[in-house]
Design a protein around this motif. Structure first.
Motif, PDB file in Angstrom:
ATOM      1  N   VAL A 265       0.881  -1.179   0.000  1.00 57.46           N
ATOM      2  CA  VAL A 265       0.000   0.000   0.000  1.00 57.46           C
ATOM      3  C   VAL A 265       0.915   1.226   0.000  1.00 57.46           C
ATOM      4  N   THR A 266       0.964   1.911  -1.107  1.00 50.28           N
ATOM      5  CA  THR A 266       1.817   3.110  -1.158  1.00 50.28           C
ATOM      6  C   THR A 266       1.123   4.244  -0.392  1.00 50.28           C
ATOM      7  N   ASP A 267       1.886   5.277  -0.034  1.00 50.41           N
ATOM      8  CA  ASP A 267       1.293   6.399   0.713  1.00 50.41           C
ATOM      9  C   ASP A 267       0.121   7.004  -0.046  1.00 50.41           C
ATOM     10  N   GLU A 268       0.226   7.044  -1.368  1.00 47.18           N
ATOM     11  CA  GLU A 268      -0.870   7.628  -2.167  1.00 47.18           C
ATOM     12  C   GLU A 268      -2.139   6.799  -2.042  1.00 47.18           C
ATOM     13  N   ARG A 269      -1.983   5.507  -1.794  1.00 50.14           N
ATOM     14  CA  ARG A 269      -3.162   4.606  -1.723  1.00 50.14           C
ATOM     15  C   ARG A 269      -3.698   4.436  -0.307  1.00 50.14           C
ATOM     16  N   LEU A 270      -3.029   5.064   0.673  1.00 48.91           N
ATOM     17  CA  LEU A 270      -3.408   4.852   2.073  1.00 48.91           C
ATOM     18  C   LEU A 270      -4.878   5.201   2.316  1.00 48.91           C
ATOM     19  N   GLY A 271      -5.322   6.303   1.677  1.00 50.85           N
ATOM     20  CA  GLY A 271      -6.713   6.754   1.837  1.00 50.85           C
ATOM     21  C   GLY A 271      -7.732   5.769   1.270  1.00 50.85           C
ATOM     22  N   ASP A 272      -7.297   4.854   0.395  1.00 48.97           N
ATOM     23  CA  ASP A 272      -8.228   3.825  -0.125  1.00 48.97           C
ATOM     24  C   ASP A 272      -8.408   2.698   0.875  1.00 48.97           C
ATOM     25  N   VAL A 273      -7.362   2.509   1.693  1.00 45.96           N
ATOM     26  CA  VAL A 273      -7.353   1.340   2.578  1.00 45.96           C
ATOM     27  C   VAL A 273      -7.960   1.660   3.943  1.00 45.96           C
ATOM     28  N   ILE A 274      -7.661   2.866   4.457  1.00 44.45           N
ATOM     29  CA  ILE A 274      -8.304   3.292   5.706  1.00 44.45           C
ATOM     30  C   ILE A 274      -9.011   4.616   5.456  1.00 44.45           C
ATOM     31  N   ASP A 275      -9.971   4.927   6.326  1.00 44.80           N
ATOM     32  CA  ASP A 275     -10.691   6.203   6.226  1.00 44.80           C
ATOM     33  C   ASP A 275      -9.945   7.204   7.110  1.00 44.80           C
ATOM     34  N   LEU A 276      -9.268   8.166   6.492  1.00 48.53           N
ATOM     35  CA  LEU A 276      -8.379   9.057   7.252  1.00 48.53           C
ATOM     36  C   LEU A 276      -9.144  10.000   8.175  1.00 48.53           C
ATOM     37  N   ASP A 277     -10.481  10.048   8.036  1.00 50.08           N
ATOM     38  CA  ASP A 277     -11.268  10.909   8.926  1.00 50.08           C
ATOM     39  C   ASP A 277     -11.749  10.172  10.175  1.00 50.08           C
ATOM     40  N   ARG A 278     -11.530   8.890  10.232  1.00 47.38           N
ATOM     41  CA  ARG A 278     -11.989   8.134  11.403  1.00 47.38           C
ATOM     42  C   ARG A 278     -10.803   7.788  12.299  1.00 47.38           C
ATOM     43  N   PRO A 279     -11.059   7.547  13.594  1.00 50.69           N
ATOM     44  CA  PRO A 279      -9.949   7.158  14.477  1.00 50.69           C
ATOM     45  C   PRO A 279      -9.372   5.787  14.089  1.00 50.69           C
ATOM     46  N   ILE A 280      -8.126   5.585  14.510  1.00 50.80           N
ATOM     47  CA  ILE A 280      -7.456   4.307  14.206  1.00 50.80           C
ATOM     48  C   ILE A 280      -7.269   3.517  15.494  1.00 50.80           C
ATOM     49  N   VAL A 281      -7.755   2.275  15.480  1.00 48.90           N
ATOM     50  CA  VAL A 281      -7.513   1.363  16.604  1.00 48.90           C
ATOM     51  C   VAL A 281      -6.750   0.164  16.038  1.00 48.90           C
ATOM     52  N   ILE A 282      -5.638  -0.168  16.699  1.00 49.55           N
ATOM     53  CA  ILE A 282      -4.831  -1.296  16.211  1.00 49.55           C
ATOM     54  C   ILE A 282      -5.080  -2.503  17.102  1.00 49.55           C
ATOM     55  N   TYR A 283      -5.603  -3.569  16.506  1.00 47.61           N
ATOM     56  CA  TYR A 283      -5.801  -4.795  17.284  1.00 47.61           C
ATOM     57  C   TYR A 283      -4.483  -5.567  17.333  1.00 47.61           C
ATOM     58  N   GLY A 284      -4.042  -5.847  18.583  1.00 45.62           N
ATOM     59  CA  GLY A 284      -2.770  -6.566  18.767  1.00 45.62           C
ATOM     60  C   GLY A 284      -1.695  -5.580  19.184  1.00 45.62           C
ATOM     61  N   ALA A 285      -1.168  -5.753  20.396  1.00 46.31           N
ATOM     62  CA  ALA A 285      -0.152  -4.821  20.894  1.00 46.31           C
ATOM     63  C   ALA A 285       1.202  -5.524  21.006  1.00 46.31           C
ATOM     64  N   PHE A 306      -4.572   0.934  21.192  1.00 44.93           N
ATOM     65  CA  PHE A 306      -4.384  -0.485  20.879  1.00 44.93           C
ATOM     66  C   PHE A 306      -5.575  -1.232  21.454  1.00 44.93           C
ATOM     67  N   CYS A 307      -5.827  -2.397  20.926  1.00 44.80           N
ATOM     68  CA  CYS A 307      -6.923  -3.209  21.440  1.00 44.80           C
ATOM     69  C   CYS A 307      -6.445  -4.651  21.569  1.00 44.80           C
ATOM     70  N   GLU A 308      -6.856  -5.344  22.632  1.00 46.33           N
ATOM     71  CA  GLU A 308      -6.505  -6.757  22.811  1.00 46.33           C
ATOM     72  C   GLU A 308      -7.716  -7.512  23.331  1.00 46.33           C
ATOM     73  N   ARG A 309      -7.747  -8.837  23.105  1.00 43.21           N
ATOM     74  CA  ARG A 309      -8.848  -9.661  23.664  1.00 43.21           C
ATOM     75  C   ARG A 309      -8.805  -9.562  25.183  1.00 43.21           C
ATOM     76  N   GLU A 310      -7.616  -9.826  25.734  1.00 40.65           N
ATOM     77  CA  GLU A 310      -7.416  -9.669  27.182  1.00 40.65           C
ATOM     78  C   GLU A 310      -6.237  -8.744  27.352  1.00 40.65           C
ATOM     79  N   ARG A 311      -6.498  -7.526  27.770  1.00 43.45           N
ATOM     80  CA  ARG A 311      -5.388  -6.563  27.743  1.00 43.45           C
ATOM     81  C   ARG A 311      -4.378  -6.867  28.853  1.00 43.45           C
ATOM     82  N   ARG A 312      -3.096  -6.695  28.478  1.00 48.32           N
ATOM     83  CA  ARG A 312      -2.027  -7.041  29.416  1.00 48.32           C
ATOM     84  C   ARG A 312      -1.524  -5.821  30.178  1.00 48.32           C
ATOM     85  N   CYS A 313      -1.891  -4.607  29.711  1.00 48.68           N
ATOM     86  CA  CYS A 313      -1.514  -3.392  30.426  1.00 48.68           C
ATOM     87  C   CYS A 313      -2.500  -2.293  30.038  1.00 48.68           C
ATOM     88  N   GLU A 314      -2.476  -1.184  30.729  1.00 53.41           N
ATOM     89  CA  GLU A 314      -3.456  -0.125  30.447  1.00 53.41           C
ATOM     90  C   GLU A 314      -3.011   0.797  29.330  1.00 53.41           C
TER      91      GLU A 314
END
Ligand SMILES: C[S@@+](CC[C@H](N)C(=O)[O-])C[C@H]1O[C@@H](n2cnc3c(N)ncnc32)[C@H](O)[C@@H]1O
Length: 380
Positions: A265-285, A306-314
């Motif tokens: 995903v090149t930088d120019e295509r980033l806007g196709d892959v994620i919605d740059l107006d919405r917040p980003i949550v990364i599953y898996g820390a 970050f988001c986890e099934r069972e979070r290991r820290c705050e």
């Protein structure tokens, strides 16, 4: 010795006749011709025949050598509607009396019949690892240490963009040890070479068994593996057979778990892959999640959590870590970016479908090690 320049005049009269029936270039044919004229082998084994243009080169080169015989093996009976090796029968019937052809299987099926004292092996088969290495391992016990030679074609084939996966001959060429390795002159690297079978070739044969752990480009049918295994068990020490058997297990496991398919995903295509107006949550820390966060931060794009099934820290690296079952309402429309792999990824993809603004599985590579520019990939 420059094999390609040795007794060229012997091959020249027939070279135009076989031009369309061999996958070797003319200069490569001259190399094979010169090697034979120089070495004067009595017993030659060609593995990989195709139309038979290469067989004709070899037969032409041995036609005046008393007692010299060519044995040729090919997996297939026919090629593109023509009998494998038809060129010899059709165009060079006079050379035919020095030829024994074996078709319909790999060399392990025929090698005991062909027998020992092979002076020269001309190897040019599937080009997909591990075929050439397996072919060679099956023939080596039937060659003479110190004086037999192996000619290997297509050792630089992967240089072509459309043949990038054709690595088998290069692996064999690089891993086989010999004091005498000869290639014709070339602008960059030659695509054909010859090496002598020496004490070191045998002493360092483990190199070739080791190379069987390099991912195979093709799954080999079980009956072929059984046949190859019989030759290896019979002619190599027990630990070699054991290594071979374990390498098969490793490859079987890897074929069962195909590598991730990643698309850049090149930088120019980033806007196709994620919605740059919405917040980003990364599953898996873990490392992959942290790398993704660093990737976005490096581009001035804020990561919400970050988001986890069972979070290991705050919190981690200054970002909150949220438990999957407790996603706050304000983040429900987020780009939910999955950084984990394997079964966990499949499960989270399934659970998250339709639950968030966008769900996408991404991977950032090249940031942790070395100086490679970081790159983002979408997992397919
Ligand atoms: C690159 S072509 C050989 C070209 C030939 N040496 C020439 O000069 O034109 C490869 C040949 O190897 C055969 N082949 C592929 N895998 C093989 C294997 N494992 N054992 C024997 N032959 C194989 C194919 O059927 C094909 O005819």
């Amino acid at each position: 010795m420059k094999f390609e320049n040795f007794e060229r005049e012997r091959l020249s009269p027939i070279i135009a006749d076989i031009e369309d029936y061999s996958l070797m270039s003319n200069e490569e044919k001259y190399f094979v011709n010169g090697a034979i004229r120089y070495l004067k082998p009595q017993k030659i084994l060609e593995v990989g025949v195709y139309f038979g243009g290469g067989s004709a080169v070899i037969l032409n080169a041995i036609s005046d050598i008393d007692g010299a015989v060519l044995h040729s093996v090919d997996y297939r009976e026919a090629q593109k509607g023509k009998a494998t090796g038809f060129v010899v029968d059709e165009f060079f019937p006079k050379l035919n009396h020095k030829w024994r052809a074996y078709k319909g299987g790999d060399v392990s099926r025929f090698i005991e019949d062909i027998g020992s004292e092979i002076d020269l092996l001309v190897l040019d088969t599937a080009h997909i690892h591990p075929w050439e290495t397996l072919n060679f391992l099956c023939v080596l016990p039937f060659m003479k240490v110190g004086c037999s030679w192996c000619i290997l074609h297509d050792i630089f084939l992967h240089y072509d963009p459309w043949n990038r996966d054709r690595l088998a001959c290069r692996y064999l060429w690089s891993c086989a040890v010999s004091e005498d390795k000869i290639s014709p002159s070339s602008k960059l690297f030659a695509n054909i070479g010859a090496f002598r079978i020496t004490n070191d070739t045998k002493r360092y044969i483990d190199n070739l068994f080791e190379s069987l752990l390099i991912p195979w480009g093709v799954e080999i049918p079980q009956d072929d593996l059984d046949s190859i295994g019989r030759v290896i068990r019979e002619h190599y020490p027990a630990q070699c057979y054991d290594f071979f058997a374990r390498a098969i297990e490793v490859q079987r496991f890897m074929f069962g778990q195909p590598a991730e398919k990643l698309e850049r995903v090149t930088d120019e295509r980033l806007g196709d892959v994620i919605d740059l107006d919405r917040p980003i949550v990364i599953y898996g820390a873990g490392d992959d999640g942290l790398r993704l966060a660093k990737f976005f931060e490096g581009r001035g794009i804020k990561v919400a959590a970050f988001c986890e099934r069972e979070r290991r820290c705050e919190s981690l690296n200054g970002l909150p870590v949220i438990e999957y079952s407790n996603m706050p309402e304000r983040l429900r429309n987020c780009n939910f970016i999955i950084s984990v792999h394997g079964k966990e990824r499949e499960e989270i993809l399934r659970l998250s479908h339709g639950r968030f603004g966008r769900v996408v599985s991404l991977r950032a590579l090249g940031m942790t090690y070395g100086k490679q520019e970081e790159r983002l990939y979408i997992k397919k």
